[in-house]
Design a protein around this motif. Structure first.
Motif, PDB file in Angstrom:
ATOM      1  N   ALA A  83       0.911  -1.137  -0.103  1.00  0.00           N
ATOM      2  CA  ALA A  83       0.121   0.081  -0.129  1.00  0.00           C
ATOM      3  C   ALA A  83       1.016   1.295   0.057  1.00  0.00           C
ATOM      4  N   PRO A  84       0.515   2.288  -0.737  1.00  0.00           N
ATOM      5  CA  PRO A  84       1.011   3.575  -0.869  1.00  0.00           C
ATOM      6  C   PRO A  84       1.652   4.231   0.446  1.00  0.00           C
ATOM      7  N   ASP A  85       0.692   3.926   1.419  1.00  0.00           N
ATOM      8  CA  ASP A  85       1.038   4.585   2.763  1.00  0.00           C
ATOM      9  C   ASP A  85       1.645   3.735   3.930  1.00  0.00           C
ATOM     10  N   SER A  86       2.156   2.751   3.492  1.00  0.00           N
ATOM     11  CA  SER A  86       2.614   1.690   4.401  1.00  0.00           C
ATOM     12  C   SER A  86       4.059   2.188   4.978  1.00  0.00           C
ATOM     13  N   GLY A  87       4.411   1.616   5.908  1.00  0.00           N
ATOM     14  CA  GLY A  87       5.792   1.649   6.436  1.00  0.00           C
ATOM     15  C   GLY A  87       6.056   1.031   7.738  1.00  0.00           C
ATOM     16  N   PRO A  88       7.002   1.468   8.557  1.00  0.00           N
ATOM     17  CA  PRO A  88       7.090   0.837   9.711  1.00  0.00           C
ATOM     18  C   PRO A  88       5.945   0.534  10.781  1.00  0.00           C
ATOM     19  N   ASP A  89       5.254   1.497  10.508  1.00  0.00           N
ATOM     20  CA  ASP A  89       4.117   1.324  11.529  1.00  0.00           C
ATOM     21  C   ASP A  89       3.138   0.278  11.140  1.00  0.00           C
ATOM     22  N   THR A  90       2.989   0.045   9.662  1.00  0.00           N
ATOM     23  CA  THR A  90       2.135  -0.811   9.336  1.00  0.00           C
ATOM     24  C   THR A  90       2.755  -2.359   9.644  1.00  0.00           C
ATOM     25  N   LEU A  91       3.965  -2.376   9.276  1.00  0.00           N
ATOM     26  CA  LEU A  91       4.492  -3.769   9.856  1.00  0.00           C
ATOM     27  C   LEU A  91       4.450  -3.823  11.442  1.00  0.00           C
ATOM     28  N   ALA A  92       4.428  -2.982  12.101  1.00  0.00           N
ATOM     29  CA  ALA A  92       4.408  -2.884  13.617  1.00  0.00           C
ATOM     30  C   ALA A  92       3.100  -3.587  13.994  1.00  0.00           C
ATOM     31  N   ALA A  93       1.993  -2.892  13.358  1.00  0.00           N
ATOM     32  CA  ALA A  93       0.479  -3.299  13.800  1.00  0.00           C
ATOM     33  C   ALA A  93       0.413  -4.700  13.322  1.00  0.00           C
ATOM     34  N   LEU A  94       0.951  -5.198  12.209  1.00  0.00           N
ATOM     35  CA  LEU A  94       0.633  -6.719  11.845  1.00  0.00           C
ATOM     36  C   LEU A  94       1.486  -7.536  12.544  1.00  0.00           C
ATOM     37  N   LEU A  95       2.728  -7.157  13.115  1.00  0.00           N
ATOM     38  CA  LEU A  95       3.345  -8.057  14.206  1.00  0.00           C
ATOM     39  C   LEU A  95       2.745  -7.986  15.132  1.00  0.00           C
TER      40      LEU A  95
END
Length: 187
Positions: A84-96
């Motif tokens: 997704a264009p607005d993804s980043g470390p916070d996206t990965l952190a939420a999934l993990l």
């Protein structure tokens, strides 16, 4: 009047046997995994378990392969979320964070890891997820950062397995952001 003939569903029966074996593995250390207990849990005749799985080792491997296959859906979710264009470390952190807060998923992965520690033939099941995870991450961070993030996730999952609460989202996000900036080639 005669009752209708029961429809044979060999694949459904095999699936029920494997699912019962997974349940038993998740409930304990695997010592309680016997053909008899699996048959009782699956609601099938005892002979069905040996018809589909000649040995208990074959049955255990099939159950562990099913646990490993469940990780594939997680990789797809991570890949799509990070695309997704607005993804980043916070996206990965939420999934993990969602992963390490899921006690059943952790129990399944711990069963897989423990079995792989005792049986080198099962290393491939654990490595498959790790290799897939680092491959997904390499599209977004350096190869060295991808390895660091994968190793950190393994540690965070182990931490969550032995503590009442997993690491909080803010802590995960901070470490993931820092590890995402690691530069360099292959680790």
């Amino acid at each position: 009047m005669t009752s209708p003939a029961r429809k044979r569903d060999p694949e459904g029966r095999r699936r029920a046997i494997v699912e019962a074996a997974v349940e038993l593995l998740l409930e304990g250390d695997g010592a309680e995994l016997t053909h008899r207990r699996v048959a009782a849990r699956a609601g099938v005749p005892l002979g069905s378990t040996t018809q589909y799985f000649a040995t208990l080792a074959d049955l255990r491997t099939a159950a562990l392969e099913q646990i490993a296959a469940a990780n594939e859906a997680g990789l797809v979710e991570i890949r799509e979320a990070l695309a997704a264009p607005d993804s980043g470390p916070d996206t990965l952190a939420a999934l993990l964070h969602r992963y390490i807060a899921d006690e059943e998923r952790l129990r399944a992965d711990n069963a897989l890891w423990a079995a792989a520690l005792r049986d080198a033939e099962l290393h491939r099941l654990v490595r498959h997820w790790y290799d897939g995870f680092t491959a997904v991450l390499r599209d977004h961070v350096s190869p060295r950062a991808a390895v660091a993030l994968a190793v950190y996730l393994d540690g965070a999952a182990m931490h969550a397995s032995f503590h009442d609460e997993p690491l909080d989202l803010a802590s995960l996000a901070a470490v993931i952001a820092a590890l995402s900036t690691v530069e360099g080639g292959e680790a």
